[in-house]
Design an enzyme around this catalytic site. Structure first.
Site, PDB file in Angstrom:
ATOM      1  N   LYS A 164      64.601 -24.992  94.505  1.00  0.00           N
ATOM      2  CA  LYS A 164      64.182 -25.606  93.255  1.00  0.00           C
ATOM      3  C   LYS A 164      62.662 -25.751  93.258  1.00  0.00           C
ATOM      4  CE  LYS A 164      68.399 -28.099  92.017  1.00  0.00           C
ATOM      5  NZ  LYS A 164      68.502 -27.547  90.668  1.00  0.00           N
ATOM      6  N   ASP A 194      64.770 -21.830  91.107  1.00  0.00           N
ATOM      7  CA  ASP A 194      65.272 -22.503  89.916  1.00  0.00           C
ATOM      8  C   ASP A 194      64.175 -23.409  89.380  1.00  0.00           C
ATOM      9  OD1 ASP A 194      66.613 -23.836  87.935  1.00  0.00           O
ATOM     10  OD2 ASP A 194      68.118 -24.751  89.250  1.00  0.00           O
ATOM     11  N   GLU A 220      65.988 -18.984  87.783  1.00  0.00           N
ATOM     12  CA  GLU A 220      66.840 -19.677  86.821  1.00  0.00           C
ATOM     13  C   GLU A 220      65.987 -20.428  85.812  1.00  0.00           C
ATOM     14  OE1 GLU A 220      69.939 -22.164  88.386  1.00  0.00           O
ATOM     15  OE2 GLU A 220      70.093 -20.962  90.221  1.00  0.00           O
ATOM     16  N   ASP A 245      70.742 -20.759  82.616  1.00  0.00           N
ATOM     17  CA  ASP A 245      71.564 -21.845  83.153  1.00  0.00           C
ATOM     18  C   ASP A 245      71.773 -22.883  82.048  1.00  0.00           C
ATOM     19  OD1 ASP A 245      72.815 -23.836  84.555  1.00  0.00           O
ATOM     20  OD2 ASP A 245      71.262 -24.105  86.053  1.00  0.00           O
ATOM     21  N   LYS A 272      78.428 -22.979  85.343  1.00  0.00           N
ATOM     22  CA  LYS A 272      78.894 -24.230  85.931  1.00  0.00           C
ATOM     23  C   LYS A 272      80.040 -24.743  85.053  1.00  0.00           C
ATOM     24  CE  LYS A 272      74.287 -25.261  87.689  1.00  0.00           C
ATOM     25  NZ  LYS A 272      73.040 -26.014  87.474  1.00  0.00           N
TER      26      LYS A 272
END
Length: 362
Positions: A164, A194, A220, A245, A272
């Site tokens: 991240k 991400d 992402e 995402d 997700k």
């Protein structure tokens, strides 16, 4: 039918840094369904909305759960096959309650398959099966903390690292990527990043150029969701492949999903189930993506082992050629004991091990 739910607060083993702040704990709601009150055969599902992100991060969330449980308990319906589960969920649960849909789909499918924690009709959870390769997640934090996580993931045998970015100084984040590449080539270690929408129109292309120097597999959500023209332009011009995402949240129905993918045309989408509307909705996204030659992978969203199990079984129904995002089962002190484990960067299910739901007091 008999249906009830129980709230359980999961406690992180560490301070989990995200773009929406630091997480110390997370509330999950576990749904139990059975044919009657006294039955020892039951299905378990998990509804776990993410604060500040899920459509159903709402004040009256427990009321919505309670009403759905009551509707199911009062009915004389009982599922005979998987399609009937999806039909019941579509009829009784709003699309604006994605984690509720996922929880009830999981619980009802578990019950349909005999209350054995088998959610979908494959052999992954009932016999020795090829483990699922997953990425190792490096959480946001200061450089030293991120470097420590990174070293631990590499030592644990992960061949795909997801990092991240956007929380600390960009140059320090690039130093972490440089550390990986100074020790491992792109053939040895895959790097995913991400940004959680942290880049802006002014800086996104310059930062993507920097990232490309480290042979990053994908990024992402480089810019915040809802900026379709900008995101489409980024997907065309980025030197790093782009994965959507948060952009997928709140997009309902096959037609709208197809329109979004046509408008942006990303290289990948990340799914997700808790956020995009459950198992059936995830299948729709995969179908639309594959029809347009868009790659995908599935990721858990901080669920306990109950939700992770369902997501992993769904994933295992497809031919897998990319590491998946299914490594969240080791995050909590008080997770639900399960047959899931991670070895050498792979998630596996060991049928000889038991589930333990004592913590839930169901």
């Amino acid at each position: 039918m008999y249906c009830t739910f129980h709230k359980h607060t999961l406690q992180f083993k560490f301070l989990a840094g995200t773009s929406r702040g630091v997480l110390r704990h997370k509330d999950s709601f576990f749904i139990k369904v059975s044919q009657d009150y006294f039955s020892k055969v039951y299905g378990i599902g998990e509804s776990a909305p993410l604060k500040g992100l899920s459509l159903d991060d709402i004040d009256n969330f427990e009321d919505e759960l309670r009403q759905t449980c009551e509707a199911l308990t009062k009915s004389d319906w009982y599922p005979a096959h998987e399609d009937e589960v999806y039909e019941w969920v579509n009829e009784h649960i709003s699309e604006d309650l994605p984690s509720v849909r996922f929880g009830f789909e999981t619980a009802l499918l578990d019950l349909l398959h005999g209350g054995k924690r088998q959610i979908v009709n494959n052999s992954w959870s009932v016999s020795p099966y090829e483990p699922l390769e997953i990425n190792g997640l490096v959480w946001m934090g200061d450089k030293e903390w991120m470097l420590e996580q990174l070293k631990n993931k590499l030592e644990a045998g992960f061949h795909c690292i997801k990092m991240k970015i956007g929380a600390i100084d960009f140059e320090k984040e690039m130093q972490l990527l440089a550390f990986i590449r100074s020790h491992y080539s792109a053939n040895e270690i895959t790097i995913r990043v991400d940004a959680n929408g942290a880049f802006t129109e002014k800086d996104v292309y310059a930062k993507l150029e920097c990232l490309s120097e480290y042979q990053v597999h994908s990024i992402e959500q480089p810019v915040a969701a809802g900026q379709l023209p900008l995101m489409a332009d980024v997907c065309v011009n980025s030197p790093v492949p782009v994965a959507l995402d948060e952009e997928l949240i709140g997009v309902h129905g096959k037609e709208n999903k197809a329109q979004l993918l046509d408008a942006i045309n990303p290289q990948y989408i990340i799914l997700k189930p808790t956020l995009v509307g459950g198992i059936n909705s995830t299948k729709e996204w995969i179908s639309e993506a594959e029809s347009k030659n868009i790659g995908w992978w599935i990721t858990s969203a901080l669920e306990s082992n109950v939700g992770l199990n369902a997501i992993a079984q769904l994933t295992a129904t497809y031919p897998i050629n990319l590491p998946q995002g299914l490594g969240t089962g080791q995050l909590y002190h008080n997770n639900i004991s399960s047959p899931l484990s991670i070895e050498n960067g792979r998630l596996l299910y060991q049928p000889e091990m038991d589930w333990d739901f004592d913590l839930l007091k169901l």
